[in-house]
Design a protein around this motif. Structure first.
Motif, mmCIF file in Angstrom:
data_model
loop_
_atom_site.group_PDB
_atom_site.id
_atom_site.type_symbol
_atom_site.label_atom_id
_atom_site.label_comp_id
_atom_site.label_asym_id
_atom_site.label_seq_id
_atom_site.Cartn_x
_atom_site.Cartn_y
_atom_site.Cartn_z
ATOM 1 N N ASP A 83 1.550 1.617 -3.669
ATOM 2 C CA ASP A 83 0.460 1.350 -4.613
ATOM 3 C C ASP A 83 -0.329 2.637 -4.865
ATOM 4 O O ASP A 83 -0.939 3.183 -3.942
ATOM 5 N N PRO A 84 -0.383 3.124 -6.117
ATOM 6 C CA PRO A 84 -1.133 4.352 -6.402
ATOM 7 C C PRO A 84 -2.643 4.168 -6.338
ATOM 8 O O PRO A 84 -3.380 5.134 -6.515
ATOM 9 N N HIS A 85 -3.118 2.952 -6.093
ATOM 10 C CA HIS A 85 -4.545 2.699 -5.916
ATOM 11 C C HIS A 85 -4.893 2.459 -4.450
ATOM 12 O O HIS A 85 -5.999 2.002 -4.158
ATOM 13 N N ALA A 86 -3.961 2.764 -3.538
ATOM 14 C CA ALA A 86 -4.175 2.457 -2.127
ATOM 15 C C ALA A 86 -3.853 3.663 -1.246
ATOM 16 O O ALA A 86 -3.006 4.493 -1.584
ATOM 17 N N VAL A 87 -4.540 3.739 -0.114
ATOM 18 C CA VAL A 87 -4.289 4.752 0.920
ATOM 19 C C VAL A 87 -3.751 4.026 2.144
ATOM 20 O O VAL A 87 -4.351 3.054 2.617
ATOM 21 N N VAL A 88 -2.632 4.476 2.662
ATOM 22 C CA VAL A 88 -2.060 3.886 3.874
ATOM 23 C C VAL A 88 -2.742 4.511 5.092
ATOM 24 O O VAL A 88 -2.926 5.729 5.162
ATOM 25 N N LEU A 89 -3.117 3.675 6.070
ATOM 26 C CA LEU A 89 -3.765 4.137 7.301
ATOM 27 C C LEU A 89 -2.854 3.829 8.479
ATOM 28 O O LEU A 89 -2.399 2.700 8.641
ATOM 29 N N PRO B 241 0.804 -1.226 0.000
ATOM 30 C CA PRO B 241 0.000 0.000 0.000
ATOM 31 C C PRO B 241 0.838 1.276 0.000
ATOM 32 O O PRO B 241 0.432 2.283 -0.576
ATOM 33 N N LYS B 242 2.011 1.218 0.614
ATOM 34 C CA LYS B 242 2.868 2.407 0.663
ATOM 35 C C LYS B 242 3.253 2.872 -0.733
ATOM 36 O O LYS B 242 3.450 4.081 -0.960
#
Length: 308
Positions: free
Chosen positions: A203-209, A200-201
């Motif tokens: 991945d341009p399709h992901a938001v890190v929480l 996720p860090k």
């Protein structure tokens, strides 16, 4: 009418649906505040319970699997304070809570509501447009497209591609995973064209929480998107039946009086053979047939001529 009011909100049941209104106290979780008032129809319920505790009890709704896009998106992983389907109950309100439970259970029996899974969403999910900022991005959804805008915490390699826009028809799956312990969580949008996914860090399709209080707001974005995607348990659409291949029409019978006489057939064969001889001669004259080829073909035609 059965109803109960507490600091976190108020529940009321009219025999057909449970109306959930979030409390106005500033300590009420931001997810409950963002969701606002909810109406949960009886058909969405699998059960309801009052769970007593040492200091306070808790009302808890159990929804049918697949009835609610928020529950589908979170998989039961929302923190208790953010879960709109449970309500802390003070000891002096225990009788009201138990009365509401009895009324709902009786209605479920009378209406014969099945407890099994749903093949469609009964609850509509969060309204759109919706936007949430948490982790390393702001995620927005307008009902047709998801947009991810990066912030100063975003990994440079992911940020360098600029904001990411994903069209709803291109989406195949949405994943929301909360942070746990030392592990970050994420919100990921998986497209049908994706062949592999990076961490996720990156991945341009992901938001890190990162595990902060506003992280569950990303679950609302996930639920809003999922509510507008095909239900995972919906029956597959049957392909339209293919029409049978057209058959060639049967030849019409030739009337007996229209059939050529034996002599006519012989004359027709002679005409065909003579025409073939002329064609062979033309091909020989133009150089297409060699002398040997012409002679062989001519002899074959003459043999048929004599047999006719």
């Amino acid at each position: 009418m059965a109803e109960i009011t507490q600091r976190d909100g108020a529940w009321s049941f009219d025999g057909e649906a449970i109306r959930i209104v979030p409390g106005r106290d500033r300590n009420v979780h931001v997810v409950r505040q963002a969701l606002g008032e909810l109406t949960v129809p009886l058909v969405a319920l699998a059960g309801v319970a009052y769970e007593p505790g040492r200091k306070s009890g808790r009302l808890r709704l159990r929804l049918r699997e697949g009835a609610d896009p928020l529950s589908q998106a979170t998989g039961g992983k929302l923190p208790d304070a953010a879960d709109p389907y449970q309500l802390p109950v003070e000891p002096d309100r225990r009788d009201l809570a138990e009365y509401l439970v009895d009324e709902v259970r009786q209605a479920l029996i009378l209406e014969q509501v099945p407890a099994g899974p749903c093949d469609r969403y009964v609850l509509p999910g969060p309204s759109v447009p919706i936007s949430a900022s948490a982790g390393d991005a702001t995620a927005s959804f307008d009902g047709e497209r998801v947009r991810l805008d990066w912030n100063w915490k975003t990994e440079e390699s992911k940020k360098s591609g600029g904001p990411r826009t994903i069209l709803l028809p291109d989406l195949e799956m949405v994943e929301w995973v909360p942070a746990a312990g030392l592990e970050n969580g994420y919100l990921r949008f998986i497209t049908a064209k994706a062949t592999a996914t990076a961490a996720p860090k990156y991945d341009p399709h992901a938001v890190v929480l990162y595990g902060f209080k506003k992280d569950p707001l990303m679950a609302l974005v996930a639920a809003a998107v999922m509510a507008r995607m095909p239900h995972p348990a919906a029956p597959a659409k049957a392909l339209p039946a293919q029409p049978p291949a057209p058959q060639p029409p049967a030849p019409e019978p030739v009337p007996a009086d229209a059939r050529p006489a034996r002599g006519d057939e012989g004359e027709a064969d002679h005409d065909v053979l003579l025409r073939r001889l002329r064609e062979l001669g033309d091909l020989h004259q133009s150089g297409i047939l060699t002398e040997e080829e012409f002679s062989t073909a001519k002899q074959a035609v003459l043999r048929r001529f004599s047999d006719a």
